[in-house]
Each structure stands twice: as structure tokens, then as C-alpha cells.
Design a protein around this motif. Sequence first.
Motif, PDB file in Angstrom:
ATOM      1  N   PRO A  80       0.810  -1.225   0.000  1.00 56.41           N
ATOM      2  CA  PRO A  80       0.000   0.000   0.000  1.00 56.41           C
ATOM      3  C   PRO A  80       0.838   1.268   0.000  1.00 56.41           C
ATOM      4  O   PRO A  80       0.391   2.306  -0.503  1.00 56.41           O
ATOM      5  CB  PRO A  80      -0.824  -0.132   1.289  1.00 56.41           C
ATOM      6  CG  PRO A  80      -0.915  -1.605   1.540  1.00 56.41           C
ATOM      7  CD  PRO A  80       0.416  -2.148   1.087  1.00 56.41           C
ATOM      8  N   ASP A  81       2.048   1.213   0.539  1.00 50.44           N
ATOM      9  CA  ASP A  81       2.910   2.395   0.584  1.00 50.44           C
ATOM     10  C   ASP A  81       3.276   2.897  -0.810  1.00 50.44           C
ATOM     11  O   ASP A  81       3.710   4.048  -0.960  1.00 50.44           O
ATOM     12  CB  ASP A  81       4.192   2.090   1.353  1.00 50.44           C
ATOM     13  CG  ASP A  81       3.954   1.857   2.838  1.00 50.44           C
ATOM     14  OD1 ASP A  81       2.886   2.274   3.329  1.00 50.44           O
ATOM     15  OD2 ASP A  81       4.826   1.260   3.496  1.00 50.44           O
ATOM     16  N   ALA A  82       3.123   2.058  -1.822  1.00 52.06           N
ATOM     17  CA  ALA A  82       3.488   2.437  -3.186  1.00 52.06           C
ATOM     18  C   ALA A  82       2.372   3.210  -3.883  1.00 52.06           C
ATOM     19  O   ALA A  82       2.525   3.586  -5.054  1.00 52.06           O
ATOM     20  CB  ALA A  82       3.841   1.195  -4.000  1.00 52.06           C
ATOM     21  N   TYR A  83       1.249   3.455  -3.194  1.00 51.99           N
ATOM     22  CA  TYR A  83       0.075   4.031  -3.849  1.00 51.99           C
ATOM     23  C   TYR A  83      -0.459   5.281  -3.155  1.00 51.99           C
ATOM     24  O   TYR A  83      -1.672   5.467  -3.060  1.00 51.99           O
ATOM     25  CB  TYR A  83      -1.027   2.987  -3.953  1.00 51.99           C
ATOM     26  CG  TYR A  83      -0.661   1.802  -4.812  1.00 51.99           C
ATOM     27  CD1 TYR A  83      -0.666   1.898  -6.198  1.00 51.99           C
ATOM     28  CD2 TYR A  83      -0.282   0.592  -4.235  1.00 51.99           C
ATOM     29  CE1 TYR A  83      -0.319   0.820  -6.988  1.00 51.99           C
ATOM     30  CE2 TYR A  83       0.065  -0.496  -5.020  1.00 51.99           C
ATOM     31  CZ  TYR A  83       0.045  -0.377  -6.395  1.00 51.99           C
ATOM     32  OH  TYR A  83       0.390  -1.456  -7.180  1.00 51.99           O
ATOM     33  N   THR A  84       0.422   6.131  -2.681  1.00 53.95           N
ATOM     34  CA  THR A  84      -0.049   7.404  -2.141  1.00 53.95           C
ATOM     35  C   THR A  84      -0.405   8.336  -3.295  1.00 53.95           C
ATOM     36  O   THR A  84       0.083   8.179  -4.426  1.00 53.95           O
ATOM     37  CB  THR A  84       1.030   8.062  -1.279  1.00 53.95           C
ATOM     38  OG1 THR A  84       2.141   8.420  -2.116  1.00 53.95           O
ATOM     39  CG2 THR A  84       1.499   7.126  -0.171  1.00 53.95           C
ATOM     40  N   MET A  85      -1.227   9.336  -2.995  1.00 52.48           N
ATOM     41  CA  MET A  85      -1.572  10.305  -4.039  1.00 52.48           C
ATOM     42  C   MET A  85      -0.342  11.056  -4.513  1.00 52.48           C
ATOM     43  O   MET A  85      -0.203  11.353  -5.715  1.00 52.48           O
ATOM     44  CB  MET A  85      -2.638  11.280  -3.524  1.00 52.48           C
ATOM     45  CG  MET A  85      -3.080  12.297  -4.568  1.00 52.48           C
ATOM     46  SD  MET A  85      -3.718  11.566  -6.107  1.00 52.48           S
ATOM     47  CE  MET A  85      -5.306  10.950  -5.538  1.00 52.48           C
ATOM     48  N   ASP A 147     -10.539  -6.667   3.694  1.00 50.51           N
ATOM     49  CA  ASP A 147     -10.336  -7.971   4.320  1.00 50.51           C
ATOM     50  C   ASP A 147     -10.975  -9.082   3.490  1.00 50.51           C
ATOM     51  O   ASP A 147     -10.364 -10.143   3.258  1.00 50.51           O
ATOM     52  CB  ASP A 147     -10.899  -7.980   5.747  1.00 50.51           C
ATOM     53  CG  ASP A 147     -12.368  -7.571   5.814  1.00 50.51           C
ATOM     54  OD1 ASP A 147     -12.880  -6.971   4.849  1.00 50.51           O
ATOM     55  OD2 ASP A 147     -13.009  -7.844   6.854  1.00 50.51           O
ATOM     56  N   GLU A 148     -12.188  -8.854   2.998  1.00 48.23           N
ATOM     57  CA  GLU A 148     -12.852  -9.865   2.176  1.00 48.23           C
ATOM     58  C   GLU A 148     -12.144 -10.041   0.834  1.00 48.23           C
ATOM     59  O   GLU A 148     -12.022 -11.169   0.327  1.00 48.23           O
ATOM     60  CB  GLU A 148     -14.316  -9.485   1.939  1.00 48.23           C
ATOM     61  CG  GLU A 148     -15.191  -9.582   3.176  1.00 48.23           C
ATOM     62  CD  GLU A 148     -16.669  -9.465   2.834  1.00 48.23           C
ATOM     63  OE1 GLU A 148     -17.037  -9.675   1.658  1.00 48.23           O
ATOM     64  OE2 GLU A 148     -17.454  -9.157   3.751  1.00 48.23           O
ATOM     65  N   ALA A 149     -11.669  -8.929   0.255  1.00 43.47           N
ATOM     66  CA  ALA A 149     -10.988  -9.007  -1.028  1.00 43.47           C
ATOM     67  C   ALA A 149      -9.692  -9.803  -0.922  1.00 43.47           C
ATOM     68  O   ALA A 149      -9.393 -10.661  -1.773  1.00 43.47           O
ATOM     69  CB  ALA A 149     -10.704  -7.602  -1.547  1.00 43.47           C
ATOM     70  N   LEU A 150      -8.916  -9.547   0.128  1.00 43.09           N
ATOM     71  CA  LEU A 150      -7.656 -10.287   0.308  1.00 43.09           C
ATOM     72  C   LEU A 150      -7.915 -11.762   0.593  1.00 43.09           C
ATOM     73  O   LEU A 150      -7.188 -12.636   0.093  1.00 43.09           O
ATOM     74  CB  LEU A 150      -6.847  -9.656   1.442  1.00 43.09           C
ATOM     75  CG  LEU A 150      -6.185  -8.308   1.122  1.00 43.09           C
ATOM     76  CD1 LEU A 150      -5.545  -7.721   2.369  1.00 43.09           C
ATOM     77  CD2 LEU A 150      -5.152  -8.463   0.010  1.00 43.09           C
ATOM     78  N   GLU A 180      -4.226  -8.344  -6.281  1.00 43.43           N
ATOM     79  CA  GLU A 180      -3.589  -7.965  -5.019  1.00 43.43           C
ATOM     80  C   GLU A 180      -2.979  -6.562  -5.114  1.00 43.43           C
ATOM     81  O   GLU A 180      -3.013  -5.795  -4.145  1.00 43.43           O
ATOM     82  CB  GLU A 180      -2.540  -8.987  -4.610  1.00 43.43           C
ATOM     83  CG  GLU A 180      -2.094  -8.818  -3.174  1.00 43.43           C
ATOM     84  CD  GLU A 180      -1.527 -10.079  -2.540  1.00 43.43           C
ATOM     85  OE1 GLU A 180      -0.964  -9.972  -1.439  1.00 43.43           O
ATOM     86  OE2 GLU A 180      -1.656 -11.174  -3.134  1.00 43.43           O
ATOM     87  N   ALA A 181      -2.443  -6.201  -6.280  1.00 43.01           N
ATOM     88  CA  ALA A 181      -1.919  -4.849  -6.462  1.00 43.01           C
ATOM     89  C   ALA A 181      -3.047  -3.826  -6.399  1.00 43.01           C
ATOM     90  O   ALA A 181      -2.896  -2.745  -5.796  1.00 43.01           O
ATOM     91  CB  ALA A 181      -1.191  -4.748  -7.802  1.00 43.01           C
ATOM     92  N   LEU A 182      -4.189  -4.143  -6.988  1.00 39.58           N
ATOM     93  CA  LEU A 182      -5.314  -3.206  -6.962  1.00 39.58           C
ATOM     94  C   LEU A 182      -5.880  -3.046  -5.556  1.00 39.58           C
ATOM     95  O   LEU A 182      -6.296  -1.943  -5.166  1.00 39.58           O
ATOM     96  CB  LEU A 182      -6.401  -3.684  -7.925  1.00 39.58           C
ATOM     97  CG  LEU A 182      -6.000  -3.671  -9.408  1.00 39.58           C
ATOM     98  CD1 LEU A 182      -7.089  -4.308 -10.261  1.00 39.58           C
ATOM     99  CD2 LEU A 182      -5.700  -2.255  -9.884  1.00 39.58           C
ATOM    100  N   ILE A 183      -5.886  -4.114  -4.784  1.00 43.37           N
ATOM    101  CA  ILE A 183      -6.328  -4.024  -3.392  1.00 43.37           C
ATOM    102  C   ILE A 183      -5.345  -3.151  -2.601  1.00 43.37           C
ATOM    103  O   ILE A 183      -5.751  -2.322  -1.770  1.00 43.37           O
ATOM    104  CB  ILE A 183      -6.444  -5.421  -2.770  1.00 43.37           C
ATOM    105  CG1 ILE A 183      -7.565  -6.207  -3.468  1.00 43.37           C
ATOM    106  CG2 ILE A 183      -6.724  -5.335  -1.271  1.00 43.37           C
ATOM    107  CD1 ILE A 183      -7.548  -7.695  -3.158  1.00 43.37           C
ATOM    108  N   ALA A 184      -4.054  -3.314  -2.881  1.00 44.82           N
ATOM    109  CA  ALA A 184      -3.053  -2.471  -2.211  1.00 44.82           C
ATOM    110  C   ALA A 184      -3.257  -1.003  -2.554  1.00 44.82           C
ATOM    111  O   ALA A 184      -3.072  -0.117  -1.705  1.00 44.82           O
ATOM    112  CB  ALA A 184      -1.645  -2.918  -2.614  1.00 44.82           C
ATOM    113  N   LEU A 185      -3.680  -0.719  -3.791  1.00 41.30           N
ATOM    114  CA  LEU A 185      -3.951   0.662  -4.192  1.00 41.30           C
ATOM    115  C   LEU A 185      -5.084   1.250  -3.355  1.00 41.30           C
ATOM    116  O   LEU A 185      -4.997   2.385  -2.885  1.00 41.30           O
ATOM    117  CB  LEU A 185      -4.276   0.716  -5.677  1.00 41.30           C
ATOM    118  CG  LEU A 185      -4.507   2.095  -6.298  1.00 41.30           C
ATOM    119  CD1 LEU A 185      -4.089   2.087  -7.759  1.00 41.30           C
ATOM    120  CD2 LEU A 185      -5.958   2.541  -6.198  1.00 41.30           C
TER     121      LEU A 185
END
Length: 262
Positions: A80-85, A147-150, A180-185
Motif C-alpha cells: 500500500p505504501d506504493a500508492y499514495t496520491m 479484508d474480504e478481497a484479500l 492484489e496490487a489493486l487491493i493495495a492501491l
Amino acid sequence: MSNPAAPPARTVISPDNTQIATYEFGDPDAPTVLAVHGFASSGLANFHATGWIRDLVREGYHVIAMDQRGHGQSTKPHSPDAYTMDLLVNDVLTVLDTFLLDEVDFVGYSLGARVGWHAARFMPTRINRAVFGGIPDGDPLTRFRVDEALAFVRDGVPVADPLTGAYLKMAGAIRDNDLEALIALVQGMRGGPQPHAANAPTQRVLFATGSEDRILAASKALAEATPNASFFEIPGRNHFNAPTSRAFRDTAIEFLGLPGSD
């Protein structure tokens, strides 16, 4: 006029070493439109397959479409740290700098419009005008159950929440998407800066949202709170199929005006 063939991706490198795929169309000496796609889509899916690039090039524009990080042919981090605005806006800046573009018009849809909102604030002299499709105020994915998506992606656990299930189904149907990348976003953007009246860009902006989109009222409210803004209600379209609307394309191109005009 048929769609121009999609060129091979040209990769640019953001400051954090993320690879961003870009696609260039039209005369490089013509005024440029930067096209930035929505969540779980890509530059070619949002703008090439739907006729936007064909019509913009026909009107005399040079078009660059980009795959945002986590999408298309760009790098897809799982953190998630890779997806800040800030990082998403820096990707836009990197594209402009790499292509030596001092000024562009911006066309963004959904996530792309949200990034464009902040990019226009950060780069007021480099983004001339903007089209923001499918953008509300606030955070539209607060109801998305991470949580459900992961659990679904990692262990195959069925998703109970209808909205989360709909987004995963839509994203999973597109080739090369990494769920998983989209969930991290989604995780990375939560709690970050959101569009609201206090941080509105001052450039001329066209807002456009589908008549069947549940965010319609919020999009209209955001447009009303934005100086130099106009609004177009895309007839008969929801959030997912609005980019295919000819009425949306025609209105956006009319808004942008003749290439090079003020």
C-alpha cells in the motif's frame, strides 16, 4: 476513421523506480492531451478501445495515454505504501518531464480524474484544462472490504459484500490485472487527500458523470464548488460504461476547443 494502431509501450521511470508504461499517438508537435484511466483499467482500454484517442488525433491533438502504477504494463507493487496520491501525481509529472511537455490538457476518468484533480493543483502552469469523468468528492471506496478481497484473492474465500464482489469481478475480467496490487492501491489511498472545495483547481474543468451513476449528485456538488467548472450528465450511462459514450467524447472535445486555443 478507424482506430490508429496502438504503439508499443514506452516505459518511463518514476523517482521511486516504478516503471510507468506510456503510449503515444499523433503528431508530437501538436498540442498534447494526457489521458489517465480509471481503477482496474488501463490507458489503452479506457481511451484507445473506446475511440477517444482516434477522435482526439482526428481533431489535431497529440495524445499520450499512460498506465497508472498497478495497472496495464506498468509496475504492480503489492505494498500500500506504493500508492499514495503524491506518488501517483509524481508519475504524471514524470511523464510530462520525460516527453518534454511544458503544458498539456488533461483527460481523466474515475481514479484518473482524482489524480488529475491533485496534479492540476500541483502543476497549475503545466495542466491547462482538464476533463474529469466520474469523480465525486470524498473517498468513493470506503465501502470496499479489503479484508474480504484479500481473503478471496489469497485463499478463495467467497466475497459477501456486493460492492466488493462487483469490483473484484470487474477487475478480474480484464487481462493482466493483478488483484492484489489493486487491493493495495485501495489501501494506500485511504486517508489521503480527497477532492473537496477547499483544494479545488483553478483551471477550466469539465466534469462529466453518467446519469445512472450513484455518484452523480456528489459529482455535481463537486463541480458547483469548483471555480471555472462546467458539468455534463452523460445520458444513460453508469460508472463502468461511461467512457464508451460518444456524447461524453464529443462534449469533452468541444470543451477542449481547437488545439492551441485558450
